[in-house]
Design a protein around this motif. Sequence first.
Motif, PDB file in Angstrom:
ATOM      1  N   ALA A  92       1.146  -1.112   0.217  1.00  0.00           N
ATOM      2  CA  ALA A  92       0.190   0.286   0.245  1.00  0.00           C
ATOM      3  C   ALA A  92       0.758   1.172  -0.344  1.00  0.00           C
ATOM      4  CB  ALA A  92      -1.065  -0.079   0.693  1.00  0.00           C
ATOM      5  N   GLU A  93       1.875   0.873   1.221  1.00  0.00           N
ATOM      6  CA  GLU A  93       2.521   2.267   0.201  1.00  0.00           C
ATOM      7  C   GLU A  93       3.123   2.714  -0.539  1.00  0.00           C
ATOM      8  OE1 GLU A  93       5.768   1.150   3.607  1.00  0.00           O
ATOM      9  OE2 GLU A  93       4.321   1.279   5.260  1.00  0.00           O
ATOM     10  N   ARG A  95       2.321   1.770  -3.365  1.00  0.00           N
ATOM     11  CA  ARG A  95       1.203   1.710  -4.558  1.00  0.00           C
ATOM     12  C   ARG A  95       0.848   3.576  -4.547  1.00  0.00           C
ATOM     13  NH1 ARG A  95      -3.893   0.175  -1.511  1.00  0.00           N
ATOM     14  NH2 ARG A  95      -3.018   2.428  -0.935  1.00  0.00           N
ATOM     15  N   ASP A  96       0.637   4.518  -3.263  1.00  0.00           N
ATOM     16  CA  ASP A  96       0.460   5.693  -3.228  1.00  0.00           C
ATOM     17  C   ASP A  96       2.361   6.142  -3.522  1.00  0.00           C
ATOM     18  OD1 ASP A  96      -1.203   4.961  -2.073  1.00  0.00           O
ATOM     19  OD2 ASP A  96      -1.139   5.314   0.254  1.00  0.00           O
ATOM     20  N   GLU A  97       2.996   5.777  -3.634  1.00  0.00           N
ATOM     21  CA  GLU A  97       4.666   6.983  -3.678  1.00  0.00           C
ATOM     22  C   GLU A  97       4.302   6.152  -5.358  1.00  0.00           C
ATOM     23  OE1 GLU A  97       9.252   6.736  -2.674  1.00  0.00           O
ATOM     24  OE2 GLU A  97       7.267   5.418  -2.159  1.00  0.00           O
ATOM     25  N   GLY A  99       1.541   6.089  -7.329  1.00  0.00           N
ATOM     26  CA  GLY A  99       0.260   6.429  -8.295  1.00  0.00           C
ATOM     27  C   GLY A  99      -0.437   5.366  -9.506  1.00  0.00           C
ATOM     28  N   THR A 120      -6.644   0.786  -5.516  1.00  0.00           N
ATOM     29  CA  THR A 120      -7.528   1.902  -5.307  1.00  0.00           C
ATOM     30  C   THR A 120      -8.093   2.253  -6.994  1.00  0.00           C
ATOM     31  OG1 THR A 120      -5.845   3.354  -5.730  1.00  0.00           O
ATOM     32  CG2 THR A 120      -6.088   2.368  -3.520  1.00  0.00           C
TER      33      THR A 120
END
Length: 248
Positions: A92-93, A95-97, A99, A120
Amino acid sequence: MDQGLGGPFTSLRYALRLLEAVDRHPDGVTLVALARETSLGLPTVRRLAELLEIEGYLQCQDGGWVLGGAFAVLGQHNREQLVKARLNRKLAELRDELGAAVYFSRYHDGELSVEAVSATDYAPAVQEWVDFRATAHASAIGKCLLSQLDADGRRDHLSRHPVARLTSRTVTDVDQLMHRLERQPATVPVLDIQEYALGTVCAAVPITAGSTVGCLATSMPVANIHKLRAAAELLAASAAPLLLAMAV
């Protein structure tokens, strides 16, 4: 003296060396002493200690570093759940980094298995319009895993899952595919430029621990292809922390 963290597997070796050194000091040890004992630079030791503290492997008590609580669960019944939780958090970390959606996959018992996906609405996973297990020849994940097998292992897989044309970019010549897999450098990300699905590009990097054959991958719309190389580099840099998260 080391020259910094270096590549992902170099940093993993440094982290393990640091843990071994801390284990020799049950009453705690300073970062300066650890740097001297491990022959690693103080900045490297500090960065690794901070990472390992976040993961629960180390903790600082009154200025001295000791092994963290994560080691207390080794061998207990909740190990699998703990590893899964850590893996999902790391994905998840990442993925957020990035995008973009992130995947962790393994090859075991002769089959490809996508074991975890972090996606997401703003970073959707690629639509599995054809079973991933049957299309390893076309996906970045599949090619990355196959490249880690020996020639016999690759041929065995392709004999059970014959190559098929999924898009106009899919490589369907078995000899050409085998040649590419044989020559794939372990340090170079494997790419899928619309070979599995039109409109989607992917990158994957190997994650190997012992006999485990695995990979870390990402996918994104073809409109973002200019971001793929940087994303692949971030995947490679994230391989060692991911292995540490799964080592509990």
